[in-house]
Design a protein around this motif. Structure first.
Motif, short mmCIF file in Angstrom:
data_model
loop_
_atom_site.label_atom_id
_atom_site.label_comp_id
_atom_site.label_asym_id
_atom_site.label_seq_id
_atom_site.Cartn_x
_atom_site.Cartn_y
_atom_site.Cartn_z
N LEU A 59 -16.73 49.46 -162.44
CA LEU A 59 -16.74 48.34 -163.38
C LEU A 59 -18.16 48.02 -163.84
CD1 LEU A 59 -14.19 45.92 -161.67
CD2 LEU A 59 -13.88 47.10 -163.85
N ALA A 60 -19.11 48.09 -162.92
CA ALA A 60 -20.49 47.75 -163.26
C ALA A 60 -21.13 48.77 -164.18
CB ALA A 60 -21.32 47.62 -161.97
N THR A 61 -20.65 50.01 -164.14
CA THR A 61 -21.28 51.08 -164.91
C THR A 61 -20.45 51.52 -166.11
OG1 THR A 61 -20.25 52.76 -163.51
CG2 THR A 61 -22.42 51.97 -162.85
N GLY A 62 -19.19 51.10 -166.17
CA GLY A 62 -18.33 51.53 -167.27
C GLY A 62 -17.80 52.94 -167.11
N ALA A 63 -17.91 53.49 -165.91
CA ALA A 63 -17.42 54.85 -165.65
C ALA A 63 -15.94 54.83 -165.31
CB ALA A 63 -18.21 55.48 -164.51
N ALA A 64 -15.31 55.99 -165.34
CA ALA A 64 -13.95 56.14 -164.86
C ALA A 64 -13.95 56.08 -163.34
CB ALA A 64 -13.38 57.47 -165.35
N LEU A 65 -12.76 55.99 -162.76
CA LEU A 65 -12.62 55.86 -161.31
C LEU A 65 -11.63 56.89 -160.79
CD1 LEU A 65 -13.20 54.23 -158.68
CD2 LEU A 65 -11.30 52.73 -159.34
N LEU A 66 -12.05 57.66 -159.80
CA LEU A 66 -11.18 58.62 -159.13
C LEU A 66 -10.95 58.12 -157.71
CD1 LEU A 66 -9.64 61.28 -158.87
CD2 LEU A 66 -11.82 62.42 -158.38
N LEU A 67 -9.74 57.70 -157.43
CA LEU A 67 -9.36 57.20 -156.11
C LEU A 67 -8.70 58.34 -155.34
CD1 LEU A 67 -7.73 53.88 -157.35
CD2 LEU A 67 -9.89 54.05 -156.08
N GLU A 68 -9.26 58.66 -154.18
CA GLU A 68 -8.74 59.80 -153.41
C GLU A 68 -8.21 59.32 -152.06
OE1 GLU A 68 -10.11 63.68 -154.96
OE2 GLU A 68 -12.04 62.89 -154.29
N THR A 69 -7.03 59.78 -151.72
CA THR A 69 -6.29 59.27 -150.57
C THR A 69 -6.99 59.55 -149.24
OG1 THR A 69 -5.00 61.33 -150.49
CG2 THR A 69 -4.07 59.47 -151.74
N PRO A 70 -6.76 58.70 -148.24
CA PRO A 70 -7.36 58.88 -146.91
C PRO A 70 -6.57 59.85 -146.05
CG PRO A 70 -6.11 56.85 -146.93
CD PRO A 70 -6.01 57.42 -148.32
N THR A 71 -6.28 61.03 -146.60
CA THR A 71 -5.34 61.97 -145.97
C THR A 71 -5.98 63.30 -145.62
OG1 THR A 71 -4.63 62.61 -148.21
CG2 THR A 71 -3.29 60.96 -147.05
N TRP A 72 -7.29 63.31 -145.44
CA TRP A 72 -8.01 64.55 -145.16
C TRP A 72 -7.47 65.25 -143.91
CZ3 TRP A 72 -12.21 65.20 -141.36
CH2 TRP A 72 -12.96 66.39 -141.53
N ARG A 73 -6.99 64.48 -142.95
CA ARG A 73 -6.44 65.06 -141.72
C ARG A 73 -4.91 65.07 -141.68
NH1 ARG A 73 -10.45 68.08 -139.59
NH2 ARG A 73 -11.75 67.03 -138.06
N ALA A 74 -4.26 64.72 -142.77
CA ALA A 74 -2.80 64.56 -142.74
C ALA A 74 -2.07 65.87 -143.02
CB ALA A 74 -2.37 63.48 -143.73
N ASN A 75 -2.44 66.92 -142.26
CA ASN A 75 -1.71 68.18 -142.30
C ASN A 75 -1.12 68.45 -140.92
OD1 ASN A 75 -3.77 69.49 -140.71
ND2 ASN A 75 -4.97 69.81 -142.58
N SER A 76 -0.33 69.50 -140.79
CA SER A 76 0.51 69.63 -139.60
C SER A 76 -0.26 69.86 -138.31
CB SER A 76 1.55 70.74 -139.81
OG SER A 76 0.93 72.00 -140.03
N ASP A 77 -1.32 70.67 -138.31
CA ASP A 77 -2.04 70.92 -137.07
C ASP A 77 -2.75 69.68 -136.57
OD1 ASP A 77 -1.16 73.49 -137.45
OD2 ASP A 77 -3.12 74.44 -137.19
#
Length: 307
Positions: A59-77
C-alpha cells in the motif's frame, strides 16, 4: 479467463515466515512447519499480523501484492513427521489458499493486483542436496499438494529452496497437469551454485529445456552469495523474476546450527540488493527469506515499517 503467468509490474511478497515466528513471536514450529497454525484461532491471528505488514508495504509503495501460503512443509514426508496424513494435508493446503484469498480481498481495491500462490517446499532438506531426484517421482510426489492448491483457486504455485533440477522438473510437470502456473526458486550456496553443485545458469537451462516454469526466483541465500552466479552472462538471467534473500551472510550449515537469529546488516542487505538488480533486469518480485521480516522488505521497497 487466461491463467495468470506472472507479475506484470513491481510486486511485494513476504519475508522469512518461520524465523520471524520462532524468534520474534516465540512460536514453536516442529520441523520448521508453519501450516499447523491455520488450525487454531491464535495461529491465524499470528499469520494475519504477519501478512498484514507486507500488505501495508504494498500500500505504501503502490506495488502489487503476492501472498504465498504458509505450506512450505505441507507435503507427505514432512507432514508424516507431524502426524498429518493425506486427508489432513489436503484440507490444510486448501484452507491455506482460501484463508489467504479472503485476506487478500481486503486490499484488492487499493492495489494494482493481489495474487495468492500456493507454496511448495522440497521433499527433503532445503539446505542439503541428497541423492539426485527422479523427475517422474517428483511429479507423482508433489502432485497432491498442487491439486489441493488448484482446487482451492490458487493463482499459481511457487516451489522454494530446491537444491537440484530433477525435483524442479517434476514440480513443473505436476503443476502443468493440474493447470496451475508455476514458479521455481533455487537455493544457492556461498559460491553461487545450487547445493548439488550445479551452476545456476546451467540449472535454468536444464529445467527450461524439458519443463520450463513461468518464471524463476532465487531464495535462501544472501545477495553476496547470489552475485558469483551472475558472472555467467546470457539470456537466462531474464528468466529470474524474483528475489527472496537471507538476511545473514552465514552459510547454510551455520544457520542450521544457530540458536539465535542473525538479522544481518539492514543497510548492507539493501545496498547488496541494488547491485543484484542491476544484473537481473526482469526482477520485479521482492521479499525475503531466513532472518528477514517486514523491516527488511520495507527497506527494499524504499519505505519503513514499525513492525
Amino acid at each position: 479467463m487466461d491463467p495468470w503467468r506472472g507479475p506484470s509490474g513491481p510486486t511485494v511478497t513476504d519475508g522469512g515466515l518461520e524465523t520471524d515466528l520462532i524468534f520474534h513471536h516465540g512460536v514453536d514450529l516442529p520441523a520448521f512447519a508453519a501450516f499447523p497454525l491455520l488450525e487454531d484461532e491464535r495461529g491465524c491471528e499470528l499469520l494475519e499480523g504477519y501478512y498484514r505488514g507486507y500488505a501495508e508495504v504494498a500500500l505504501a509503495t503502490g506495488a502489487a501484492l503476492l501472498l504465498e501460503t504458509p505450506t512450505w512443509r505441507a507435503n507427505s514426508d514432512w507432514g508424516a513427521q507431524l502426524g498429518w496424513g493425506a486427508a489432513d494435508l489436503d484440507r490444510v493446503n486448501r484452507a491455506a489458499v482460501s484463508w489467504l484469498s479472503a485476506f487478500g480481498t481486503r486490499y484488492a481495491d487499493r492495489l494494482p493486483e493481489v495474487r495468492v500462490g500456493g507454496t511448495i517446499g522440497p521433499r527433503g532438506d532445503g539446505y542439503v542436496a541428497g541423492a539426485a531426484v527422479d523427475p517422474d517421482e517428483a511429479t507423482a510426489y508433489h502432485r497432491p499438494q498442487l491439486e489441493s492448491f488448484a482446487a482451492a483457486g490458487a493463482d499459481l504455485a511457487s516451489a522454494y529452496t530446491l537444491t537440484g533440477t530433477g525435483e524442479a522438473v517434476g514440480i513443473v510437470r505436476a503443476a502443468r497437469e493440474v493447470g496451475l502456473p508455476v514458479a521455481i526458486s533455487f537455493t544457492l550456496e556461498t559460491d553461487g551454485r545450487l547445493p548439488d553443485g550445479t551452476v545456476l545458469a546451467d540449472a535454468v537451462a536444464q529445467v527450461d529445456d524439458v519443463a520450463a516454469p513461468d518464471y524463476y526466483l532465487l531464495n535462501c541465500a544472501h545477495p553476496l552469495h547470489i552475485a558469483p552466479a551472475l558472472q555467467d552472462r546470457g539470456a537466462w538471467r531474464e528468466r529470474i523474476r524474483g528475489l527472496r534473500c537471507n538476511a545473514s551472510t552465514a552459510t547454510h550449515a551455520e544457520l542450521d546450527a544457530a540458536e539465535e537469529l542473525d538479522e544481518g546488516d539492514l543497510e548492507r542487505f539493501t545496498t547488496d540488493h541494488a547491485d543484484l538488480l542491476a544484473s537481473l533486469p526482469q526482477v520485479v518480485i521482492l521479499g525475503g527469506c531466513c532472518g528477514t521480516d517486514v523491516r527488511h522488505v520495507a527497506r527494499l521497497w524504499g519505505t519503513s515499517s514499525q513492525s
